[in-house]
Design an enzyme around this catalytic site. Structure first.
Site, PDB file in Angstrom:
ATOM      1  N   ARG A 199       0.880  -1.201   0.188  1.00 31.07           N
ATOM      2  CA  ARG A 199       0.243  -0.028   0.175  1.00 31.07           C
ATOM      3  C   ARG A 199       0.784   1.299   0.041  1.00 31.07           C
ATOM      4  O   ARG A 199       0.416   2.233  -0.496  1.00 31.07           O
ATOM      5  CB  ARG A 199      -0.910   0.114   1.157  1.00 31.07           C
ATOM      6  CG  ARG A 199      -1.940  -0.884   0.921  1.00 31.07           C
ATOM      7  CD  ARG A 199      -3.178  -0.980   2.191  1.00 31.07           C
ATOM      8  NE  ARG A 199      -4.345  -1.535   1.577  1.00 31.07           N
ATOM      9  CZ  ARG A 199      -5.432  -1.460   2.521  1.00 31.07           C
ATOM     10  NH1 ARG A 199      -5.412  -0.987   3.741  1.00 31.07           N
ATOM     11  NH2 ARG A 199      -6.800  -1.992   1.686  1.00 31.07           N
TER      12      ARG A 199
ATOM     13  N   LYS B 229     -16.836 -13.962   3.846  1.00 31.50           N
ATOM     14  CA  LYS B 229     -17.706 -12.964   4.252  1.00 31.50           C
ATOM     15  C   LYS B 229     -18.866 -12.491   3.454  1.00 31.50           C
ATOM     16  O   LYS B 229     -18.949 -11.522   2.600  1.00 31.50           O
ATOM     17  CB  LYS B 229     -17.148 -11.667   4.664  1.00 31.50           C
ATOM     18  CG  LYS B 229     -15.891 -11.671   5.545  1.00 31.50           C
ATOM     19  CD  LYS B 229     -14.804 -10.367   5.854  1.00 31.50           C
ATOM     20  CE  LYS B 229     -14.037 -10.460   4.887  1.00 31.50           C
ATOM     21  NZ  LYS B 229     -13.086  -9.303   4.794  1.00 31.50           N
TER      22      LYS B 229
ATOM     23  N   GLY C 248      -8.475  -9.226   0.303  1.00 31.69           N
ATOM     24  CA  GLY C 248      -7.178  -9.698   1.055  1.00 31.69           C
ATOM     25  C   GLY C 248      -6.499 -11.019   0.919  1.00 31.69           C
ATOM     26  O   GLY C 248      -5.525 -11.444   0.310  1.00 31.69           O
TER      27      GLY C 248
ATOM     28  N   GLY D 282     -12.941  -4.041   0.405  1.00 31.90           N
ATOM     29  CA  GLY D 282     -14.143  -3.567   0.684  1.00 31.90           C
ATOM     30  C   GLY D 282     -14.682  -2.544  -0.217  1.00 31.90           C
ATOM     31  O   GLY D 282     -15.894  -2.555  -0.803  1.00 31.90           O
TER      32      GLY D 282
END
Ligand code: ADP
Ligand code: MG
Length: 394
Positions: free
Chosen positions: A36, A198, A351, A374
């Site tokens: 990142r 998720k 991820g 997300g």
């Protein structure tokens, strides 16, 4: 969608407030993955080449509005300095007199990294006074924090009310154009690969994509949730109970549109999830009573690989099984390899999905890897994000 970018502007001699997403994994004070940080280098170097001075701000972890030493951005500043081979000044707050003084003495071409924005609860509350304070530090605002653009936080969203000069950095520009390519003119057939755990967070996104995709293949807890929605046997496999209702609705919509939809033809199953479990393969697409599905089986791999071969556009989110355990990683690795071998335009988000692609050593064969899991899913669900909306051309 046309967003304002740094290419359209002049930063000569300007102080720029640059919001980035340096929420990197840190273990025992050591940064274990600096992807990142590296992802923002093109924007930083471009702004410096324009003779701007940079005030860089980010969040790290979830300090919940308090100063928590383990979430200090100080080591991130040191790593950034190493990557740029250039001094990065650091100030132990992101707002207040000390910050103002440091900013005032900042010269052209210098960089100041502020301390974690989330040490102040006002950041996540999107507080106006806080945002105004951040805005007042600089002449212009640049956002390159794609991974946080789904949040209406002070430094992402509210701040743009108090700065006339706003623009997106190169990372946001790249992420948005990759995702828009999926939404606006995907080359057909468009294959959606959904797995992972998720499910509730992700299943709404599928609804928005139903008019665009041709084929959907499923694995992981996502698959068991759909299998359950079909009223088939899932044994003791993990199911997201909350999402079963929506999964039923989605199956109806899929049928209405005559889309190709797959749950695994066979499964790798165990009686207990552990490294030393002895897995067996089911003969059909259900999981018998007392057993747990942990990966897609060989027939499913063959069928899914064929879907991948036929696709011209692919979006993948979520592993096909509990890939952290070697014995249950084959489905995920084979899918990653098949995507790597395909000539389709491929985008991967999430991820764990990115970790799987790295593990399969095919990351350089993927067209675009999203830095924000997300944020990318919410973008696909809504076609935009709050932090992107405020960067749009009027
Ligand atoms: P991503 O990070 O790519 O968005 P998720 O976080 O949603 O993906 O899901 C990844 C997790 O899903 C992994 O930890 C993996 O072990 C888990 N998982 C995949 N398949 C199963 C399964 N059948 N049962 C339980 N967990 C699973
Ligand atoms: Mg994950």
């Amino acid at each position: 969608m046309k967003i304002k970018t740094i290419k359209d502007k002049n930063y000569k001699g300007k102080k720029v407030f640059l919001r980035v997403d340096y929420n990197v994994p840190i273990e025992k004070g050591v940064i274990v993955d600096d992807t990142r940080i590296k992802a923002t280098i093109p924007t930083i170097e471009y702004l410096l080449s324009q003779s701007a001075s940079l005030i860089i701000a980010s969040h790290l972890g979830r300090p919940k509005g308090k100063v928590v030493d383990e979430f200090s951005l100080k080591p991130v500043g040191e790593r950034l300095s190493k990557i740029l081979n250039k001094e990065v000044k650091f100030v132990s707050d992101c707002i207040g007199d000390e910050v103002k003084n440091m900013v005032n003495s900042l010269k052209e071409g210098e960089i100041l990294l502020l301390e974690n924005l989330r040490f102040h609860p006002e950041e996540e509350e999107g507080d106006e006074d806080f945002a105004k304070g951040l805005a007042s530090l600089a002449d212009c605002y640049v956002n390159d924090a794609f991974g946080t653009c789904h949040r209406e936080h002070a430094s992402i969203y509210t701040i743009t009310k108090f700065t006339k000069d706003v623009a997106a950095g190169f990372l946001i520009e790249k992420e948005v154009s990759a995702l828009l390519k999926l939404l606006l003119n995907p080359e057909k057939p468009f294959l959606l690969i959904l797995g992972g755990a998720k499910v509730s967070d992700k299943i709404a996104m599928i609804k928005n994509l139903l008019d665009k995709v041709d084929t959907i293949i499923t694995g992981g807890v996502m698959a068991y949730t759909f299998i359950k929605a079909k009223n088939w046997e899932v044994g003791d496999s993990k199911v997201d109970q909350e999402a079963v209702g929506l999964a039923k609705e989605i199956i109806k919509e899929i049928n209405k549109r005559h889309l190709e939809f797959h749950t695994p033809l066979d499964h790798v199953i165990v009686q207990k999830v552990s490294e030393d479990a002895v897995p067996i393969i089911t003969e059909r697409g259900t999981v018998p009573h007392g057993w747990i599905g942990v990966d897609i089986g060989p027939q499913a791999i063959e069928e899914y690989t064929d879907c991948i071969r036929r696709a011209k556009t692919i979006f993948w989110n979520g592993p096909m099984g509990i890939y952290e355990i070697e014995k249950f990683a084959r489905g995920t690795i084979e899918i990653a390899k098949a995507i790597g071998n395909s000539n389709a335009y491929s985008v991967i988000g999430g991820g764990d999905s990115i970790a799987a692609v790295n593990k399969a050593q095919v990351s350089d064969k993927i067209s675009h890897i999203c830095t924000g899991g997300g944020a990318s899913l919410e973008f696909l669900e809504k076609g935009t994000l709050p932090g992107i909306e405020v960067l749009k051309e009027e």
